[in-house]
Design an enzyme around this catalytic site. Structure first.
Site, PDB file in Angstrom:
ATOM      1  N   HIS A   1      10.811  22.739  60.561  1.00  0.00           N
ATOM      2  CA  HIS A   1      11.204  22.357  59.193  1.00  0.00           C
ATOM      3  C   HIS A   1      11.373  20.832  59.182  1.00  0.00           C
ATOM      4  CE1 HIS A   1      12.755  22.795  55.244  1.00  0.00           C
ATOM      5  NE2 HIS A   1      13.896  23.426  55.452  1.00  0.00           N
TER       6      HIS A   1
ATOM      7  N   ASP B   1       5.655  15.710  56.653  1.00  0.00           N
ATOM      8  CA  ASP B   1       6.228  15.113  57.861  1.00  0.00           C
ATOM      9  C   ASP B   1       5.226  14.350  58.717  1.00  0.00           C
ATOM     10  OD1 ASP B   1       8.898  15.972  57.554  1.00  0.00           O
ATOM     11  OD2 ASP B   1       8.276  18.005  58.024  1.00  0.00           O
TER      12      ASP B   1
ATOM     13  N   HIS C   1       1.384  24.431  56.597  1.00  0.00           N
ATOM     14  CA  HIS C   1       2.495  24.728  55.697  1.00  0.00           C
ATOM     15  C   HIS C   1       2.400  26.179  55.256  1.00  0.00           C
ATOM     16  CE1 HIS C   1       5.388  24.270  52.449  1.00  0.00           C
ATOM     17  NE2 HIS C   1       5.762  23.176  53.069  1.00  0.00           N
TER      18      HIS C   1
HETATM   19  N1  CMC Z   1      -0.964  23.249  64.741  1.00  0.00           N
HETATM   20  C1  CMC Z   1      -1.812  24.181  65.211  1.00  0.00           C
HETATM   21  N2  CMC Z   1      -1.970  25.408  64.705  1.00  0.00           N
HETATM   22  C2  CMC Z   1      -1.219  25.715  63.642  1.00  0.00           C
HETATM   23  C3  CMC Z   1      -0.304  24.811  63.067  1.00  0.00           C
HETATM   24  C4  CMC Z   1      -0.184  23.545  63.656  1.00  0.00           C
HETATM   25  N3  CMC Z   1       0.660  22.637  63.170  1.00  0.00           N
HETATM   26  N4  CMC Z   1       0.315  25.394  62.025  1.00  0.00           N
HETATM   27  C5  CMC Z   1      -0.191  26.632  61.924  1.00  0.00           C
HETATM   28  N5  CMC Z   1      -1.127  26.819  62.906  1.00  0.00           N
HETATM   29  C6  CMC Z   1      -1.943  28.025  63.112  1.00  0.00           C
HETATM   30  C7  CMC Z   1      -1.094  29.137  63.715  1.00  0.00           C
HETATM   31  O1  CMC Z   1      -1.142  29.099  65.131  1.00  0.00           O
HETATM   32  C8  CMC Z   1      -1.779  30.353  63.141  1.00  0.00           C
HETATM   33  O2  CMC Z   1      -2.977  30.573  63.863  1.00  0.00           O
HETATM   34  P1  CMC Z   1      -3.494  32.100  64.149  1.00  0.00           P
HETATM   35  O3  CMC Z   1      -3.827  32.627  62.774  1.00  0.00           O
HETATM   36  O4  CMC Z   1      -4.645  31.935  65.051  1.00  0.00           O
HETATM   37  O5  CMC Z   1      -2.325  32.799  64.762  1.00  0.00           O
HETATM   38  C9  CMC Z   1      -2.171  29.917  61.725  1.00  0.00           C
HETATM   39  O6  CMC Z   1      -2.331  28.500  61.825  1.00  0.00           O
HETATM   40  C10 CMC Z   1      -1.147  30.262  60.664  1.00  0.00           C
HETATM   41  O7  CMC Z   1       0.091  29.676  61.034  1.00  0.00           O
HETATM   42  P2  CMC Z   1       1.505  30.368  60.908  1.00  0.00           P
HETATM   43  O8  CMC Z   1       2.381  29.876  62.014  1.00  0.00           O
HETATM   44  O9  CMC Z   1       1.340  31.849  60.734  1.00  0.00           O
HETATM   45  O10 CMC Z   1       1.977  29.776  59.529  1.00  0.00           O
HETATM   46  P3  CMC Z   1       3.450  29.747  58.981  1.00  0.00           P
HETATM   47  O11 CMC Z   1       3.344  29.755  57.524  1.00  0.00           O
HETATM   48  O12 CMC Z   1       4.296  30.799  59.597  1.00  0.00           O
HETATM   49  O13 CMC Z   1       4.028  28.352  59.530  1.00  0.00           O
HETATM   50  C11 CMC Z   1       4.557  26.085  59.706  1.00  0.00           C
HETATM   51  C12 CMC Z   1       4.086  27.193  58.778  1.00  0.00           C
HETATM   52  C13 CMC Z   1       4.849  24.828  58.889  1.00  0.00           C
HETATM   53  C14 CMC Z   1       5.872  26.491  60.405  1.00  0.00           C
HETATM   54  C15 CMC Z   1       3.458  25.798  60.754  1.00  0.00           C
HETATM   55  O14 CMC Z   1       2.286  25.357  60.109  1.00  0.00           O
HETATM   56  C16 CMC Z   1       3.896  24.779  61.787  1.00  0.00           C
HETATM   57  O15 CMC Z   1       4.534  25.157  62.779  1.00  0.00           O
HETATM   58  N6  CMC Z   1       3.572  23.463  61.599  1.00  0.00           N
HETATM   59  C17 CMC Z   1       4.038  22.427  62.495  1.00  0.00           C
HETATM   60  C18 CMC Z   1       5.467  22.066  62.161  1.00  0.00           C
HETATM   61  C19 CMC Z   1       5.574  21.289  60.870  1.00  0.00           C
HETATM   62  O16 CMC Z   1       4.825  20.346  60.651  1.00  0.00           O
HETATM   63  N7  CMC Z   1       6.556  21.673  60.042  1.00  0.00           N
HETATM   64  C20 CMC Z   1       6.839  20.949  58.779  1.00  0.00           C
HETATM   65  C21 CMC Z   1       6.515  21.783  57.594  1.00  0.00           C
HETATM   66  S1  CMC Z   1       6.531  20.858  56.055  1.00  0.00           S
HETATM   67  C22 CMC Z   1       8.139  20.263  55.841  1.00  0.00           C
HETATM   68  C23 CMC Z   1       9.212  21.292  55.909  1.00  0.00           C
HETATM   69  O17 CMC Z   1       9.053  22.464  55.626  1.00  0.00           O
HETATM   70  O18 CMC Z   1      10.308  20.880  56.224  1.00  0.00           O
END
Ligand code: CMC
Length: 446
Positions: free
Chosen positions: A285, A380, A324
């Site tokens: 987050h 971010d 996201h």
């Molecule tokens: N790098 C590499 N792969 C990723 C990333 C990433 N940053 N984000 C998602 N994926 C992949 C993930 O591994 C999954 O792949 P597969 O379908 O093969 O399993 C697919 O994309 C879908 O991801 P998810 O984890 O199911 O998506 P989610 O909606 O649960 O997670 C998230 C969203 C923001 C937690 C995630 O994208 C992430 O961990 N990003 C990095 C951390 C980040 O930048 N967070 C800030 C978010 S914006 C500001 C805020 O909310 O505060």
């Protein structure tokens, strides 16, 4: 608040529901059909409870870990269309607010629903400004932290501690009391954040200057040294104000859901806000800005970007600041932030990590792995570069996210409290553990 989602269910044969705003569900276990009202493309989860195999059955539930397809509230604050990359506060596009508004005006909009008149804005600014001082005992409290304490930990604890200084905050159904706590929360966040920063440096605390703007005063409390009067650089002051607008709210994210959930127990807003700050601290987050900068530093040079991207694709690393839950398009905030970055770099010199960030983005936007998963830079990805150029240490990055998010949290908290449909948040579970069994004495256990 009237959410205007009706509750009405009738059992009816399948087929009769055609061309109505209803959903017909046939339970193949019993052959029975159910007609469930649809409002705003939504059905009520409780309407599923009538679906039973027999009368002693608990009834059907929906299973949604991480709430990826469950609306927990009706809200009128922030709108996001993740596929189109749209973000609006109370109907106003984020791009227009970033260009024309100020953070304090935006905070008023989030909380009250309308932009203020000039008299209302003056009054609002006056009250927030006159709640920036903190009790002298809080300084002693901050002094108790170790010199290398993470400022997010200090911020969380100090905001929680404010509930002990303001016991009147527990009168959550008194509008006057709520307003007072709103002034205190929004007013004191920059002071506590700046004091936490100065504590880690061993520098004396700088008291608020009421003649400065909200971001200008924050810069004063952070960076003033021996000047008799601190004058913030107008470019940095403006950049910070726009960053504050962009971070002010983001509908039902992890920390907004936290303040609603914790606040639903009717605890005071300081305790509920401390929980929201904790939620924001996590690297998935608001802690992602800190992690994104560490990642860019770890990559070290443009040449190493392809190797790092390979590791991400192999599941060994995560591209922090990318992806996201809601945006499946370029995060509109990231676009504005990229622009601010250039303005700040013009003044402070280009951050050498920018080239690495741009190369990560360039490769990722072309690479099948990221394209297929619709992973774009989020808010971010570029903020850390700006914060670093402005002189902030990485540990302060999530704090810079938390300060403006306070207005969104308070707006979400108040909307939840005044919503007559809301109750204490209490999800269900699907229990798959052991059924009843008898206690086994220790000497008889294998
Ligand atoms: N790098 C590499 N792969 C990723 C990333 C990433 N940053 N984000 C998602 N994926 C992949 C993930 O591994 C999954 O792949 P597969 O379908 O093969 O399993 C697919 O994309 C879908 O991801 P998810 O984890 O199911 O998506 P989610 O909606 O649960 O997670 C998230 C969203 C923001 C937690 C995630 O994208 C992430 O961990 N990003 C990095 C951390 C980040 O930048 N967070 C800030 C978010 S914006 C500001 C805020 O909310 O505060």
């Amino acid at each position: 608040m009237d959410s205007s989602l009706p509750t009405a269910q009738t059992n009816s044969p399948a087929g009769e529901a055609a061309r109505r705003d209803t959903l017909t569900i046939t339970d193949n276990r019993t052959g029975r059909s159910y007609e469930i009202p649809i409002t705003h493309d939504t059905i009520r989860a409780n309407d599923l409870r009538q679906i039973k195999v027999n009368s002693s059955d608990f009834g059907m539930m929906s299973y949604d870990p991480a709430f990826s397809n469950t609306a927990s509230c009706v809200s009128r604050i922030t709108y996001i269309d993740g596929d189109a990359g749209i973000l609006r506060y109370r109907g106003y596009p984020i791009e227009e607010l970033a260009e024309k508004s100020t953070y304090l005006e935006t905070a008023y909009l989030l909380l009250r629903g309308e932009l203020p008149s000039s008299a209302q804005l003056k009054e609002w600014q006056y009250h927030v400004t006159h709640h920036t001082f903190i009790h002298e005992s809080i300084k002693k409290f901050l002094d108790g932290f170790h010199y290398d304490a993470h400022p997010m930990g200090m911020l969380t604890s100090t905001i929680a501690a404010l509930s002990t200084f303001y016991p009147d905050a527990k009168h959550i159904f008194d509008a006057t009391s709520r307003l007072k706590q709103t002034y205190r929360l929004i007013g004191k966040m920059p002071t506590i954040a700046a004091f936490s920063y100065r504590h880690t440096l061993g520098m004396p605390y700088v008291y608020p200057d009421n003649d400065l703007s909200y971001p200008g005063n924050f810069l004063n409390m952070l960076f003033r040294t021996s000047e008799t009067r601190y004058r913030p650089n107008p470019t940095l002051e403006k950049a910070l104000d726009v960053l504050f607008i962009l971070h002010a709210d983001h509908e039902q994210n992890c920390s907004a859901n936290t303040i609603r959930g914790v606040g639903s127990s009717h605890v005071d807003p300081f305790s509920a806000s401390a929980a929201a700050i904790s939620a924001l601290y996590g690297p998935l987050h608001g802690g992602a800005n800190e992690e994104a900068l560490r990642m860019l530093t770890e990559i070290g040079s443009i040449k190493k970007v392809p190797e790092f991207i390979q590791k991400v694709k192999a599941g060994e690393k995560k591209l922090m600041g990318f992806g996201h839950r809601i945006y499946k398009n370029y995060d509109p905030r990231a676009r504005i932030i990229k622009q601010i970055a250039y303005e700040v770099f013009e003044l402070m010199g280009k951050n050498p990590l920018l080239e690495i960030a741009l190369e990560c983005e360039r490769i990722a936007l072309e690479d099948d792995y990221f394209v297929k998963r619709k992973l774009y830079p989020n808010v971010d990805f570029y903020t850390g570069l700006i914060y670093q150029s402005m002189g902030f240490p990485t540990t302060m990055f999530p704090v810079l996210f938390a300060i403006p998010r306070m207005s969104g949290w308070v707006a979400q908290w108040e909307e939840m409290l005044l919503d007559s449909e809301q109750k204490i948040a209490r999800p269900r579970q699907v229990y798959l553990g052991q059924q009843t069994r008898n206690y086994v004495p220790i000497e008889e256990r294998g």
